[in-house]
Design a protein around this motif. Sequence first.
Motif, PDB file in Angstrom:
ATOM      1  N   GLU A  31      50.268  18.935  34.338  1.00 33.18           N
ATOM      2  CA  GLU A  31      51.531  19.622  34.644  1.00 33.18           C
ATOM      3  C   GLU A  31      52.315  19.912  33.362  1.00 33.18           C
ATOM      4  N   GLN A  32      52.355  18.973  32.437  1.00 31.46           N
ATOM      5  CA  GLN A  32      53.044  19.211  31.159  1.00 31.46           C
ATOM      6  C   GLN A  32      52.406  20.364  30.406  1.00 31.46           C
ATOM      7  N   GLU A  33      51.084  20.419  30.402  1.00 32.53           N
ATOM      8  CA  GLU A  33      50.373  21.492  29.708  1.00 32.53           C
ATOM      9  C   GLU A  33      50.663  22.846  30.361  1.00 32.53           C
ATOM     10  N   ILE A  34      50.710  22.875  31.687  1.00 30.20           N
ATOM     11  CA  ILE A  34      51.037  24.109  32.405  1.00 30.20           C
ATOM     12  C   ILE A  34      52.459  24.553  32.092  1.00 30.20           C
ATOM     13  N   ARG A  35      53.400  23.637  32.163  1.00 31.67           N
ATOM     14  CA  ARG A  35      54.804  23.987  31.876  1.00 31.67           C
ATOM     15  C   ARG A  35      54.952  24.509  30.442  1.00 31.67           C
ATOM     16  N   GLU A  36      54.226  23.913  29.514  1.00 27.91           N
ATOM     17  CA  GLU A  36      54.285  24.356  28.116  1.00 27.91           C
ATOM     18  C   GLU A  36      53.700  25.763  27.975  1.00 27.91           C
ATOM     19  N   ALA A  37      52.615  26.047  28.675  1.00 27.11           N
ATOM     20  CA  ALA A  37      52.023  27.391  28.632  1.00 27.11           C
ATOM     21  C   ALA A  37      53.033  28.429  29.125  1.00 27.11           C
ATOM     22  N   TRP A  38      53.716  28.134  30.206  1.00 26.92           N
ATOM     23  CA  TRP A  38      54.709  29.073  30.737  1.00 26.92           C
ATOM     24  C   TRP A  38      55.887  29.221  29.770  1.00 26.92           C
TER      25      TRP A  38
ATOM     26  N   VAL B 291      47.721  31.231  25.802  1.00 28.30           N
ATOM     27  CA  VAL B 291      48.130  30.496  27.001  1.00 28.30           C
ATOM     28  C   VAL B 291      47.834  31.256  28.293  1.00 28.30           C
ATOM     29  N   VAL B 292      47.101  32.376  28.188  1.00 24.71           N
ATOM     30  CA  VAL B 292      46.735  33.177  29.358  1.00 24.71           C
ATOM     31  C   VAL B 292      45.222  33.125  29.546  1.00 24.71           C
ATOM     32  N   GLU B 293      44.794  32.988  30.785  1.00 29.30           N
ATOM     33  CA  GLU B 293      43.371  33.040  31.117  1.00 29.30           C
ATOM     34  C   GLU B 293      42.773  34.335  30.575  1.00 29.30           C
ATOM     35  N   SER B 294      41.727  34.229  29.779  1.00 30.14           N
ATOM     36  CA  SER B 294      41.079  35.385  29.132  1.00 30.14           C
ATOM     37  C   SER B 294      42.102  36.227  28.372  1.00 30.14           C
ATOM     38  N   GLY B 295      43.063  35.556  27.772  1.00 27.16           N
ATOM     39  CA  GLY B 295      44.166  36.235  27.086  1.00 27.16           C
ATOM     40  C   GLY B 295      43.741  37.087  25.913  1.00 27.16           C
ATOM     41  N   GLU B 296      42.748  36.625  25.152  1.00 29.97           N
ATOM     42  CA  GLU B 296      42.307  37.395  23.992  1.00 29.97           C
ATOM     43  C   GLU B 296      41.782  38.768  24.420  1.00 29.97           C
ATOM     44  N   GLN B 297      41.035  38.795  25.517  1.00 25.80           N
ATOM     45  CA  GLN B 297      40.489  40.056  26.002  1.00 25.80           C
ATOM     46  C   GLN B 297      41.560  40.946  26.642  1.00 25.80           C
ATOM     47  N   ASN B 298      42.693  40.375  26.971  1.00 28.94           N
ATOM     48  CA  ASN B 298      43.765  41.110  27.642  1.00 28.94           C
ATOM     49  C   ASN B 298      45.042  41.171  26.805  1.00 28.94           C
TER      50      ASN B 298
ATOM     51  N   GLY C  87      53.010  31.970  41.387  1.00 31.89           N
ATOM     52  CA  GLY C  87      52.110  32.223  40.277  1.00 31.89           C
ATOM     53  C   GLY C  87      50.990  31.197  40.305  1.00 31.89           C
ATOM     54  N   ALA C  88      50.142  31.271  39.301  1.00 28.47           N
ATOM     55  CA  ALA C  88      49.003  30.359  39.268  1.00 28.47           C
ATOM     56  C   ALA C  88      48.677  29.966  37.841  1.00 28.47           C
ATOM     57  N   ALA C  89      47.993  28.846  37.728  1.00 27.59           N
ATOM     58  CA  ALA C  89      47.451  28.384  36.453  1.00 27.59           C
ATOM     59  C   ALA C  89      46.012  27.966  36.705  1.00 27.59           C
ATOM     60  N   VAL C  90      45.189  28.110  35.679  1.00 28.30           N
ATOM     61  CA  VAL C  90      43.774  27.752  35.794  1.00 28.30           C
ATOM     62  C   VAL C  90      43.362  26.943  34.571  1.00 28.30           C
ATOM     63  N   LEU C  91      42.358  26.125  34.764  1.00 22.79           N
ATOM     64  CA  LEU C  91      41.793  25.357  33.664  1.00 22.79           C
ATOM     65  C   LEU C  91      40.652  26.183  33.074  1.00 22.79           C
ATOM     66  N   GLN C  92      40.813  26.596  31.813  1.00 24.34           N
ATOM     67  CA  GLN C  92      39.802  27.396  31.131  1.00 24.34           C
ATOM     68  C   GLN C  92      39.515  26.744  29.784  1.00 24.34           C
ATOM     69  N   ASP C  93      38.267  26.422  29.529  1.00 20.26           N
ATOM     70  CA  ASP C  93      37.864  25.773  28.279  1.00 20.26           C
ATOM     71  C   ASP C  93      38.681  24.510  28.024  1.00 20.26           C
ATOM     72  N   ASP C  94      38.838  23.686  29.070  1.00 20.38           N
ATOM     73  CA  ASP C  94      39.564  22.414  29.009  1.00 20.38           C
ATOM     74  C   ASP C  94      41.044  22.558  28.661  1.00 20.38           C
ATOM     75  N   THR C  95      41.610  23.748  28.876  1.00 18.00           N
ATOM     76  CA  THR C  95      43.023  23.994  28.608  1.00 18.00           C
ATOM     77  C   THR C  95      43.636  24.696  29.815  1.00 18.00           C
TER      78      THR C  95
ATOM     79  N   LEU D 158      45.282  34.955  34.887  1.00 17.94           N
ATOM     80  CA  LEU D 158      45.327  36.375  34.556  1.00 17.94           C
ATOM     81  C   LEU D 158      45.954  37.180  35.687  1.00 17.94           C
ATOM     82  N   ASP D 159      45.637  36.854  36.933  1.00 14.28           N
ATOM     83  CA  ASP D 159      46.211  37.581  38.068  1.00 14.28           C
ATOM     84  C   ASP D 159      47.737  37.519  38.064  1.00 14.28           C
ATOM     85  N   THR D 160      48.288  36.408  37.641  1.00 11.91           N
ATOM     86  CA  THR D 160      49.745  36.263  37.577  1.00 11.91           C
ATOM     87  C   THR D 160      50.327  37.200  36.525  1.00 11.91           C
ATOM     88  N   VAL D 161      49.704  37.251  35.357  1.00 14.93           N
ATOM     89  CA  VAL D 161      50.182  38.132  34.291  1.00 14.93           C
ATOM     90  C   VAL D 161      50.034  39.595  34.723  1.00 14.93           C
TER      91      VAL D 161
END
Length: 186
Positions: A73-80, A96-103, A153-161, A166-169
């Motif tokens: 939860e702390q990691e999610i709040r920090e990402a937001w 901090v976004v799922e597949s953020g580099e590609q988007n 909104g949503a958060a996902v675990l990607q590469d242990d982070t 992405l759908d939220t963004v």
Amino acid sequence: MTSATARVASAVVAAAALALTGACDSGGDGGSPETTRPSASGSSGSPPASGSPSLSVSPTPTGTAPEDPEEAEQEIREAWRVFFDPESSLEERSEVVESGEQNSLMIDNLFRDPLGSRLRATVASVSFITSGDATITYTLTRDGRRLDTGGPGAAVLQDDTWKIALDTVCALTRHAEDAPEAPSCG
């Protein structure tokens, strides 16, 4: 265990499940609860009574929650926080976004846009759907005024982070004048 005891235990479990379901579906958006990972962004409930965000009670670890839900939860709040911080760079936001580099082009357009650049969010609660998916209830504002976005909104675990889904963004782009969704948006 007697059959009467088993029935009482089953009733208690069922009541607890209903209570938890009701707590998770207090969004008030008139829709039905999602059974899959949410794809829209938004806010629900009323804004906090004070200027500070309300904190949610972290769920206890279960078969569907991460091993350490408080840390998640702390990691999610920090990402937001990073994503909506006006001082964050494109690189920081993309991380901090799922597949953020590609988007990153969509993310850059969102925060360069005259309306999108003024978006801010305050996370109200985090609810884990699985050990790698979470529903985020948040208040989205622009210039201090609350926006109705129509869903959580949503958060996902990607590469242990933990990252913002992405759908939220993708859904946030509707709050900008000229920030089209990326081709990878559903």
